[in-house]
Write a protein that holds these residues in place. Sequence first.
Motif, PDB file in Angstrom:
ATOM      1  N   ALA A  91      48.929  37.349  47.323  1.00 42.63           N
ATOM      2  CA  ALA A  91      50.338  36.956  47.394  1.00 42.63           C
ATOM      3  C   ALA A  91      51.080  37.735  48.483  1.00 42.63           C
ATOM      4  O   ALA A  91      51.920  37.172  49.188  1.00 42.63           O
ATOM      5  CB  ALA A  91      51.017  37.183  46.042  1.00 42.63           C
ATOM      6  N   ARG A  92      50.767  39.009  48.635  1.00 41.94           N
ATOM      7  CA  ARG A  92      51.495  39.852  49.589  1.00 41.94           C
ATOM      8  C   ARG A  92      50.949  39.772  51.011  1.00 41.94           C
ATOM      9  O   ARG A  92      51.713  39.760  51.966  1.00 41.94           O
ATOM     10  CB  ARG A  92      51.471  41.300  49.126  1.00 41.94           C
ATOM     11  N   ARG A  93      49.612  39.749  51.150  1.00 41.62           N
ATOM     12  CA  ARG A  93      49.017  39.846  52.485  1.00 41.62           C
ATOM     13  C   ARG A  93      48.153  38.653  52.863  1.00 41.62           C
ATOM     14  O   ARG A  93      47.617  38.620  53.960  1.00 41.62           O
ATOM     15  CB  ARG A  93      48.178  41.115  52.586  1.00 41.62           C
ATOM     16  N   ARG A  94      47.964  37.722  51.949  1.00 42.84           N
ATOM     17  CA  ARG A  94      47.089  36.567  52.139  1.00 42.84           C
ATOM     18  C   ARG A  94      45.674  36.984  52.485  1.00 42.84           C
ATOM     19  O   ARG A  94      45.007  36.386  53.323  1.00 42.84           O
ATOM     20  CB  ARG A  94      47.627  35.620  53.219  1.00 42.84           C
ATOM     21  N   MET A  95      45.222  38.032  51.809  1.00 43.45           N
ATOM     22  CA  MET A  95      43.821  38.451  51.938  1.00 43.45           C
ATOM     23  C   MET A  95      43.385  39.124  50.649  1.00 43.45           C
ATOM     24  O   MET A  95      44.195  39.727  49.955  1.00 43.45           O
ATOM     25  CB  MET A  95      43.611  39.358  53.148  1.00 43.45           C
ATOM     26  N   ILE A  96      42.123  38.957  50.340  1.00 47.84           N
ATOM     27  CA  ILE A  96      41.527  39.587  49.170  1.00 47.84           C
ATOM     28  C   ILE A  96      40.420  40.489  49.692  1.00 47.84           C
ATOM     29  O   ILE A  96      39.494  40.008  50.358  1.00 47.84           O
ATOM     30  CB  ILE A  96      40.975  38.528  48.186  1.00 47.84           C
ATOM     31  N   PRO A  97      40.496  41.792  49.430  1.00 48.96           N
ATOM     32  CA  PRO A  97      39.511  42.723  49.997  1.00 48.96           C
ATOM     33  C   PRO A  97      38.078  42.411  49.573  1.00 48.96           C
ATOM     34  O   PRO A  97      37.800  42.104  48.417  1.00 48.96           O
ATOM     35  CB  PRO A  97      39.949  44.088  49.449  1.00 48.96           C
ATOM     36  N   ASN A  98      37.173  42.505  50.543  1.00 48.52           N
ATOM     37  CA  ASN A  98      35.748  42.274  50.279  1.00 48.52           C
ATOM     38  C   ASN A  98      35.213  43.244  49.234  1.00 48.52           C
ATOM     39  O   ASN A  98      34.399  42.864  48.391  1.00 48.52           O
ATOM     40  CB  ASN A  98      34.934  42.413  51.560  1.00 48.52           C
ATOM     41  N   LEU A  99      35.656  44.501  49.292  1.00 44.81           N
ATOM     42  CA  LEU A  99      35.179  45.504  48.340  1.00 44.81           C
ATOM     43  C   LEU A  99      35.542  45.096  46.911  1.00 44.81           C
ATOM     44  O   LEU A  99      34.712  45.208  46.000  1.00 44.81           O
ATOM     45  CB  LEU A  99      35.768  46.880  48.669  1.00 44.81           C
ATOM     46  N   LEU A 100      36.747  44.599  46.725  1.00 45.38           N
ATOM     47  CA  LEU A 100      37.175  44.150  45.395  1.00 45.38           C
ATOM     48  C   LEU A 100      36.309  42.983  44.923  1.00 45.38           C
ATOM     49  O   LEU A 100      35.845  42.975  43.776  1.00 45.38           O
ATOM     50  CB  LEU A 100      38.647  43.764  45.418  1.00 45.38           C
ATOM     51  N   CYS A 101      36.062  42.029  45.802  1.00 45.34           N
ATOM     52  CA  CYS A 101      35.207  40.885  45.437  1.00 45.34           C
ATOM     53  C   CYS A 101      33.798  41.351  45.092  1.00 45.34           C
ATOM     54  O   CYS A 101      33.211  40.896  44.106  1.00 45.34           O
ATOM     55  CB  CYS A 101      35.156  39.870  46.581  1.00 45.34           C
ATOM     56  N   GLY A 102      33.281  42.272  45.891  1.00 43.97           N
ATOM     57  CA  GLY A 102      31.933  42.780  45.638  1.00 43.97           C
ATOM     58  C   GLY A 102      31.828  43.513  44.312  1.00 43.97           C
ATOM     59  O   GLY A 102      30.860  43.329  43.561  1.00 43.97           O
ATOM     60  N   LEU A 103      32.825  44.343  44.008  1.00 45.62           N
ATOM     61  CA  LEU A 103      32.814  45.076  42.739  1.00 45.62           C
ATOM     62  C   LEU A 103      32.932  44.125  41.553  1.00 45.62           C
ATOM     63  O   LEU A 103      32.216  44.273  40.556  1.00 45.62           O
ATOM     64  CB  LEU A 103      33.932  46.113  42.712  1.00 45.62           C
ATOM     65  N   LEU A 104      33.836  43.144  41.661  1.00 45.67           N
ATOM     66  CA  LEU A 104      33.982  42.166  40.567  1.00 45.67           C
ATOM     67  C   LEU A 104      32.692  41.382  40.365  1.00 45.67           C
ATOM     68  O   LEU A 104      32.304  41.091  39.232  1.00 45.67           O
ATOM     69  CB  LEU A 104      35.135  41.209  40.845  1.00 45.67           C
ATOM     70  N   LEU A 105      32.028  41.043  41.447  1.00 50.59           N
ATOM     71  CA  LEU A 105      30.758  40.323  41.357  1.00 50.59           C
ATOM     72  C   LEU A 105      29.710  41.161  40.624  1.00 50.59           C
ATOM     73  O   LEU A 105      29.066  40.692  39.678  1.00 50.59           O
ATOM     74  CB  LEU A 105      30.257  39.957  42.750  1.00 50.59           C
ATOM     75  N   LEU A 106      29.558  42.410  41.038  1.00 49.78           N
ATOM     76  CA  LEU A 106      28.544  43.277  40.417  1.00 49.78           C
ATOM     77  C   LEU A 106      28.838  43.542  38.942  1.00 49.78           C
ATOM     78  O   LEU A 106      27.929  43.496  38.104  1.00 49.78           O
ATOM     79  CB  LEU A 106      28.452  44.599  41.178  1.00 49.78           C
ATOM     80  N   VAL A 107      30.096  43.792  38.615  1.00 45.58           N
ATOM     81  CA  VAL A 107      30.437  44.046  37.212  1.00 45.58           C
ATOM     82  C   VAL A 107      30.288  42.766  36.390  1.00 45.58           C
ATOM     83  O   VAL A 107      29.852  42.802  35.237  1.00 45.58           O
ATOM     84  CB  VAL A 107      31.852  44.666  37.079  1.00 45.58           C
ATOM     85  N   GLY A 108      30.597  41.619  36.992  1.00 46.37           N
ATOM     86  CA  GLY A 108      30.390  40.341  36.301  1.00 46.37           C
ATOM     87  C   GLY A 108      28.922  40.090  35.993  1.00 46.37           C
ATOM     88  O   GLY A 108      28.563  39.612  34.915  1.00 46.37           O
ATOM     89  N   LEU A 109      28.065  40.431  36.941  1.00 46.74           N
ATOM     90  CA  LEU A 109      26.623  40.277  36.699  1.00 46.74           C
ATOM     91  C   LEU A 109      26.148  41.262  35.631  1.00 46.74           C
ATOM     92  O   LEU A 109      25.312  40.911  34.782  1.00 46.74           O
ATOM     93  CB  LEU A 109      25.847  40.465  38.002  1.00 46.74           C
ATOM     94  N   ALA A 110      26.689  42.475  35.666  1.00 46.45           N
ATOM     95  CA  ALA A 110      26.353  43.457  34.626  1.00 46.45           C
ATOM     96  C   ALA A 110      26.813  42.958  33.257  1.00 46.45           C
ATOM     97  O   ALA A 110      26.119  43.142  32.247  1.00 46.45           O
ATOM     98  CB  ALA A 110      26.997  44.810  34.947  1.00 46.45           C
ATOM     99  N   TYR A 111      27.957  42.301  33.230  1.00 45.15           N
ATOM    100  CA  TYR A 111      28.470  41.724  31.982  1.00 45.15           C
ATOM    101  C   TYR A 111      27.512  40.646  31.456  1.00 45.15           C
ATOM    102  O   TYR A 111      27.209  40.604  30.258  1.00 45.15           O
ATOM    103  CB  TYR A 111      29.861  41.137  32.226  1.00 45.15           C
ATOM    104  N   GLY A 112      27.001  39.805  32.349  1.00 45.80           N
ATOM    105  CA  GLY A 112      26.030  38.785  31.946  1.00 45.80           C
ATOM    106  C   GLY A 112      24.764  39.410  31.387  1.00 45.80           C
ATOM    107  O   GLY A 112      24.229  38.949  30.376  1.00 45.80           O
TER     108      GLY A 112
END
Length: 157
Positions: free
Chosen positions: A24-45
């Motif tokens: 909303a503020r910068r029109r970008m989503i940090p790659n590091l945040l996406c990567g961490l969410l992906l890894l934790v999501g896989l750990a959750y699975g």
Amino acid sequence: MSAVEMLFGGTLALGCVLAMVSDARRRMIPNLLCGLLLLVGLAYGFWQEGLAGLGWHAAHAGVALLIGMTLFAIRWFGGGDGKFYAACAAWFPLQKGFLLGFWIALAALALVFVWFTVRKLQGKPTFTLREGKSAQLPFGIPLGVGTLITYAMQLPI
């Protein structure tokens, strides 16, 4: 709800909120945040269903990444949105893909309605190339909202 479930849920909520605010503020989503969410999501699975769960969550993330990058290639999505979508999908098995898509689409419809209404009230054109990134729809918001709704629906009452 177990402490581990609360930790996973809190991580997902925090990650989605950070991504939505950043988009909303910068029109970008940090790659590091996406990567961490992906890894934790896989750990959750994996935590939920072992290797089979990991496989289904990874399959969903892969399909979502393909969809997101296709939407990026045809300029309907930003690259960060595609990666964020894959990271969000990693939190659910492939079988929940349509449910996640439904809630994302519903949240996107609400955002588009609000977006056009606010821009109209401000006297700004709904679409313009001259305003730069600030005129782009922050699609990370419906991605995060749809993800959180989908996650909340699977929690025990």
